[in-house]
Design a protein around this motif. Structure first.
Motif, PDB file in Angstrom:
ATOM      1  N   GLN A  97      -7.844  -0.906  -0.634  1.00  0.00           N
ATOM      2  CA  GLN A  97      -6.448   0.130  -0.736  1.00  0.00           C
ATOM      3  C   GLN A  97      -6.799   0.947   0.279  1.00  0.00           C
ATOM      4  O   GLN A  97      -6.852   1.790   1.277  1.00  0.00           O
TER       5      GLN A  97
ATOM      6  N   SER B 285      -3.496  -7.885   1.590  1.00  0.00           N
ATOM      7  CA  SER B 285      -3.975  -7.013   1.124  1.00  0.00           C
ATOM      8  C   SER B 285      -3.414  -7.250  -0.403  1.00  0.00           C
ATOM      9  O   SER B 285      -3.556  -6.688  -1.116  1.00  0.00           O
ATOM     10  N   SER B 286      -2.041  -7.853  -0.139  1.00  0.00           N
ATOM     11  CA  SER B 286      -1.152  -7.267  -1.003  1.00  0.00           C
ATOM     12  C   SER B 286      -2.030  -8.881  -1.949  1.00  0.00           C
ATOM     13  O   SER B 286      -1.889  -8.625  -3.370  1.00  0.00           O
ATOM     14  N   THR B 287      -1.977  -9.860  -1.685  1.00  0.00           N
ATOM     15  CA  THR B 287      -2.439 -10.446  -1.860  1.00  0.00           C
ATOM     16  C   THR B 287      -3.192 -10.886  -2.777  1.00  0.00           C
ATOM     17  O   THR B 287      -3.607 -11.397  -3.424  1.00  0.00           O
TER      18      THR B 287
ATOM     19  N   SER C  10      -3.424  -8.158  -5.573  1.00  0.00           N
ATOM     20  CA  SER C  10      -2.383  -8.688  -6.468  1.00  0.00           C
ATOM     21  C   SER C  10      -4.062 -10.179  -7.875  1.00  0.00           C
ATOM     22  O   SER C  10      -3.924 -10.214  -8.877  1.00  0.00           O
TER      23      SER C  10
END
Length: 272
Positions: free
Chosen positions: A227, A247-249, A252
């Motif tokens: 983050q 970043s989201s992948t 997750s």
């Protein structure tokens, strides 16, 4: 077009003849099991020796510039965290215990850290200070970099680069035009290099997460680390065109893996 397909088939046959399918590490609790293809002419020991020379040159240049940090609190933190992480590398590959590990800090604003072949670690002070990393977060990024070395991602990338070079040479011999060679290169890049680079990053995330947990560092720090990296980076390129996961992948994948390594973290905390 027929020549292009022939080129692809012939190249694949020659690549397979010079490649060995290996799995450089055990899967661990996070289950990294992908087979890797390495050219047999480039051995682990040879690459480690080559990188060790480059690493020493980097340290020598840093020392000459007065930016090789050996005595600060940053250096002590990095050394202590490195020792705890290195002690856990045998869970993924026993031979890593015999590597000539080193960990050094370079005083620079650069937001970076790396661990090259054979266990040569560099952390740049800018990463620590600009992101205000906790020990758990620093362990997450160092574990990630150590994982690249354990999985020999550099050797794997060099093997792929050799494959691209061979494809070009074969294409020239067969008389494939520049347009055909360009198409072949694009195909090799997207089908071979970029997907594996993204998978390499994911493997480093997962193995690094487990290394940190085994060393007694909170796995949840990997989430706050990325983050902070995302905020510092100001966004990322589209995932399909990038060698790194979005970043989201990435987050997750890490969140899904944290429950797998949490018992290891709790066990390690209980022993400290």
């Amino acid at each position: 077009m027929a020549k292009l397909f022939y080129l692809s088939g012939l190249t694949a046959a020659l690549l397979l003849a010079g490649c060995q399918a290996v799995n450089t590490t055990s899967g661990g609790a996070v289950g990294v099991e992908r087979k890797q293809y390495m050219f047999s002419m480039l051995s682990t020991s040879e690459l480690n020796q080559m990188y060790a020379q480059s690493y020493q040159q980097t340290l020598s240049e840093a020392q000459q510039k007065g930016v090789l940090d050996k005595n600060s609190s940053d250096a002590r933190r990095v050394d202590a965290i490195a020792k705890r992480l290195i002690a856990q590398t045998s869970a993924f590959r026993p031979d890593a215990a015999q590597w000539a590990w080193e960990a050094n800090v370079i005083d620079s604003d650069e937001l970076n850290a790396n661990c090259g072949p054979g266990g040569k670690i560099i952390v740049y002070s800018g990463l620590i200070h600009k992101l205000k990393l906790t020990d758990d977060e620093l362990a997450a990024v160092m574990g990630h970099e150590i994982a690249h070395a354990l999985r020999e991602h550099s050797r794997e990338a060099m093997s792929k680069a050799y494959g691209v070079q061979m494809a070009n040479q074969i294409g020239s011999v067969l008389g494939v035009g520049q347009a055909g060679l360009g198409m072949a290169n694009a195909g090799v890049e997207y089908l071979m290099t970029l997907p594996n680079s993204r998978s390499n990053e994911n493997e480093a995330d997962l193995i690094g997460l487990e290394l940190a947990a085994r060393a007694g560092y909170d796995p949840n720090a990997a989430i706050t680390l990325w983050q902070k990296m995302e905020q510092a980076g100001g966004g990322a390129p589209p995932e399909f065109m990038s060698t790194h996961p979005s970043s989201s992948t990435r987050m997750s994948s890490l969140k899904a893996a944290i429950p797998k390594v949490m018992p290891l973290y709790q066990q390690a905390k209980g022993q400290r």
